[in-house]
Design an enzyme around this catalytic site. Structure first.
Site, PDB file in Angstrom:
ATOM      1  N   LYS A  39       0.829  -1.205   0.000  1.00 53.36           N
ATOM      2  CA  LYS A  39       0.000   0.000   0.000  1.00 53.36           C
ATOM      3  C   LYS A  39       0.868   1.260   0.000  1.00 53.36           C
ATOM      4  CE  LYS A  39      -0.583  -0.383   5.023  1.00 53.36           C
ATOM      5  NZ  LYS A  39      -1.137   0.591   5.984  1.00 53.36           N
ATOM      6  N   ARG A 136      -9.519   0.199  15.299  1.00 59.47           N
ATOM      7  CA  ARG A 136      -9.583   0.928  14.012  1.00 59.47           C
ATOM      8  C   ARG A 136     -10.726   0.394  13.167  1.00 59.47           C
ATOM      9  NH1 ARG A 136      -3.996   1.286  10.703  1.00 59.47           N
ATOM     10  NH2 ARG A 136      -4.418  -0.927  10.350  1.00 59.47           N
ATOM     11  N   HIS A 166      -5.487  -7.163  13.541  1.00 61.09           N
ATOM     12  CA  HIS A 166      -4.251  -6.390  13.424  1.00 61.09           C
ATOM     13  C   HIS A 166      -3.784  -5.995  14.822  1.00 61.09           C
ATOM     14  CE1 HIS A 166      -1.215  -4.155  11.333  1.00 61.09           C
ATOM     15  NE2 HIS A 166      -1.618  -2.976  11.744  1.00 61.09           N
ATOM     16  N   ARG A 219       1.222 -10.733   7.042  1.00 61.00           N
ATOM     17  CA  ARG A 219       1.134  -9.535   6.208  1.00 61.00           C
ATOM     18  C   ARG A 219       2.417  -8.733   6.422  1.00 61.00           C
ATOM     19  NH1 ARG A 219      -3.527  -9.683   9.124  1.00 61.00           N
ATOM     20  NH2 ARG A 219      -2.988  -7.722  10.177  1.00 61.00           N
ATOM     21  N   TYR A 265      15.050  31.812   3.103  1.00 65.04           N
ATOM     22  CA  TYR A 265      13.928  32.613   3.599  1.00 65.04           C
ATOM     23  C   TYR A 265      14.126  32.971   5.070  1.00 65.04           C
ATOM     24  CZ  TYR A 265      11.278  31.428  -0.613  1.00 65.04           C
ATOM     25  OH  TYR A 265      10.857  31.293  -1.900  1.00 65.04           O
ATOM     26  N   CYS A 311      13.424  25.173   1.313  1.00 60.63           N
ATOM     27  CA  CYS A 311      12.419  25.807   0.448  1.00 60.63           C
ATOM     28  C   CYS A 311      11.530  24.738  -0.167  1.00 60.63           C
ATOM     29  CB  CYS A 311      13.113  26.596  -0.652  1.00 60.63           C
ATOM     30  SG  CYS A 311      14.385  27.704  -0.060  1.00 60.63           S
ATOM     31  N   MET A 312      10.606  25.139  -0.994  1.00 59.45           N
ATOM     32  CA  MET A 312       9.670  24.182  -1.609  1.00 59.45           C
ATOM     33  C   MET A 312      10.402  23.196  -2.521  1.00 59.45           C
ATOM     34  SD  MET A 312       6.295  24.969  -3.928  1.00 59.45           S
ATOM     35  CE  MET A 312       5.476  25.880  -2.625  1.00 59.45           C
ATOM     36  N   ASP A 313      11.415  23.703  -3.215  1.00 56.40           N
ATOM     37  CA  ASP A 313      12.044  22.874  -4.261  1.00 56.40           C
ATOM     38  C   ASP A 313      13.556  22.747  -4.089  1.00 56.40           C
ATOM     39  OD1 ASP A 313      10.177  25.247  -5.932  1.00 56.40           O
ATOM     40  OD2 ASP A 313       9.442  23.213  -5.557  1.00 56.40           O
TER      41      ASP A 313
HETATM   42  C1  LIG Z   1      -3.947  -4.213   8.449  1.00 53.09           C
HETATM   43  C2  LIG Z   1      -2.464  -4.154   8.243  1.00 53.09           C
HETATM   44  N1  LIG Z   1      -1.781  -5.302   8.068  1.00 53.09           N
HETATM   45  C3  LIG Z   1      -0.452  -5.298   7.897  1.00 53.09           C
HETATM   46  C4  LIG Z   1       0.260  -4.125   7.875  1.00 53.09           C
HETATM   47  C5  LIG Z   1       1.752  -4.203   7.687  1.00 53.09           C
HETATM   48  O1  LIG Z   1       2.366  -3.822   8.879  1.00 53.09           O
HETATM   49  P1  LIG Z   1       3.962  -3.652   8.889  1.00 53.09           P
HETATM   50  O2  LIG Z   1       4.285  -2.617   7.855  1.00 53.09           O
HETATM   51  O3  LIG Z   1       4.269  -3.220  10.282  1.00 53.09           O
HETATM   52  O4  LIG Z   1       4.506  -5.008   8.532  1.00 53.09           O
HETATM   53  C6  LIG Z   1      -0.399  -2.909   8.068  1.00 53.09           C
HETATM   54  C7  LIG Z   1       0.418  -1.655   8.101  1.00 53.09           C
HETATM   55  N2  LIG Z   1      -0.291  -0.487   8.394  1.00 53.09           N
HETATM   56  C8  LIG Z   1       0.300   0.623   8.863  1.00 53.09           C
HETATM   57  C9  LIG Z   1       1.611   0.863   9.084  1.00 53.09           C
HETATM   58  O5  LIG Z   1       1.677   2.153   9.579  1.00 53.09           O
HETATM   59  N3  LIG Z   1       0.451   2.669   9.710  1.00 53.09           N
HETATM   60  C10 LIG Z   1      -0.405   1.751   9.260  1.00 53.09           C
HETATM   61  O6  LIG Z   1      -1.710   1.859   9.220  1.00 53.09           O
HETATM   62  C11 LIG Z   1      -1.794  -2.918   8.247  1.00 53.09           C
HETATM   63  O7  LIG Z   1      -2.499  -1.767   8.435  1.00 53.09           O
END
Ligand SMILES: Cc1ncc(COP(=O)(O)O)c(CNc2conc2O)c1O
Length: 384
Positions: A39, A136, A166, A219, A265, A311-313
């Site tokens: 992600k 969550r 989780h 995961r 700046y 700065c921005m860039d």
């Molecule tokens: C539901 C869920 N599973 C697995 C992972 C993977 O976790 P890891 O990167 O520690 O292995 C995440 C990471 N989610 C997030 C990591 O930081 N903020 C989060 O919401 C997650 O939200």
């Protein structure tokens, strides 16, 4: 391969990604699947390139946060099973089914609406999310769980492929709350008439610390990128992780300042003696945040402080001496014996390592290395 026309870039070492996944493969109990968490553009590392490498190294599935990220992977030719970890819209079940994308479910009213909207026959796979204490997303009570299981059972295209939770503190040395959540998950699993094919609870920290309590899939996110889930548990990890992300630029201007002359700046920086100052083309719009003022970069194999406001860039650094325009500057990575790690940047920013690569924006091109050779360049600027 994309071209880019500004001398600032990220280098992604896909060999490191491969090794981090392959090492986990060897470490986990036989039969435990690896779901690579890609992600947020693979935590800023490049979604499709990381996904393909992780799958090659032994991952069998992918996870993203939102449906759009899964659709983007499909557009880029990634065919492996993908799970959307976040919330989706009930009206998007048809789209998910069409692209063989699994969705997370955790509300019976959502599922009711989805079943009324979806008239297709193509199967849609769901993973039921249980909230064991992360607070969550997820079901928390038995009635809701049974209602969801019954709804899925009553609707032929709906398939309960997985159930998961989780952890909030798997990266904490203290395992008390982790143990509470794990026990809660075991209890909540019994609310289901039977366990679906996939049961998963472990993120990187839990996969690396408690692989005997991972059920049949983990995961794997942050440590796939070579980063420890937290500084505290870094010494407890079972094998060395290899950081995949580095950030580089080049001097585009070099000048000598006289004592009393100012930089940037607010004119907040004043040269104290004759100083050589370099300008590099990276700023806060690239995710090199203003709070990194007073941090340092590497140039000529030495540390060089960032001076004046970012700065921005662009930003300015105080050089060890006159250096030619075009000299390579490393903001994250190694030059000779000097290293700036993502953890170093996170510490200076007072944040966690996860946030650093995610924050280096789309505007910084990514160069991908595999077997020590450039295998791709992605420049997202101008792609809308
Ligand atoms: C539901 C869920 N599973 C697995 C992972 C993977 O976790 P890891 O990167 O520690 O292995 C995440 C990471 N989610 C997030 C990591 O930081 N903020 C989060 O919401 C997650 O939200």
């Amino acid at each position: 391969m994309d071209e880019f026309h500004r001398d600032t870039w990220v280098e992604i070492d896909l060999d490191a990604i491969y090794d981090n996944v392959a090492n986990l493969r060897r470490f986990l109990p036989e039969g435990t699947q690896i779901m690579a968490v890609v992600k947020a553009n693979a935590y800023g590392h490049g979604d499709a390139q990381v996904a393909a490498t992780a799958l090659e190294a032994g991952a069998s599935r992918l996870a993203v946060a939102f449906l759009d990220e899964a659709l983007a992977l499909r557009k880029k030719g990634i065919d492996a099973p993908i799970l959307v970890l976040g919330a989706s819209r009930p009206e998007d079940v048809a789209l998910a089914a069409e692209h063989r994308i699994a969705l997370t479910v955790f509300r019976s009213d959502w599922l009711e609406e989805a079943s009324s909207l979806y008239n297709g026959s193509t199967p849609i796979h769901f993973h039921l999310k249980m909230d064991t204490g992360m607070g969550r997303l997820g079901v928390k009570d038995e009635e809701e769980t049974k209602r969801i299981a019954a709804l899925i059972d009553r609707h032929p295209p709906f398939v309960l492929e997985g159930v998961y939770t989780h952890f909030a503190t798997a990266d904490d040395v203290n395992t008390e709350y982790f143990s509470y959540q794990y026990a809660r998950f075991l209890h909540m699993l019994d609310w289901l008439p039977s366990r679906p094919p996939l049961v998963h609870c472990a993120n990187s920290a839990a996969a690396l610390r408690f692989s005997d309590r991972a059920f049949n899939m983990v995961r794997f996110g942050i440590s796939m990128y070579g980063l420890a889930p937290s500084p505290d548990i870094k010494p407890l990890l079972p094998y060395e992780l290899k950081e995949a992300f580095s950030l580089h630029s080049r001097l585009v201007h070099v000048k000598k300042l006289q004592p009393g002359e100012k930089v940037s700046y607010g004119a907040t920086y004043t040269a104290q003696t004759e100083e050589w100052i370099g300008t590099i083309p990276i700023g806060y719009a690239d995710g090199w945040l203003r709070r990194l003022q007073h941090f340092h970069v590497l140039v000529g194999g030495q540390r060089a402080p960032i001076v004046g406001r970012i700065c921005m860039d662009q930003c300015m650094i105080r050089l060890p001496g006159p250096l030619p325009v075009g000299t390579k500057v490393t903001l994250i990575g190694r030059q000779g014996d000097e290293v700036i790690s993502i953890d170093d940047v996170a510490r200076h920013l007072g944040t966690i390592n996860y946030e650093v690569p995610c924050t280096i924006s789309y505007r910084v091109p990514r160069i991908f290395f595999r077997n020590k050779r450039i295998m791709g360049v992605r420049n997202a600027v101008g792609r809308g």
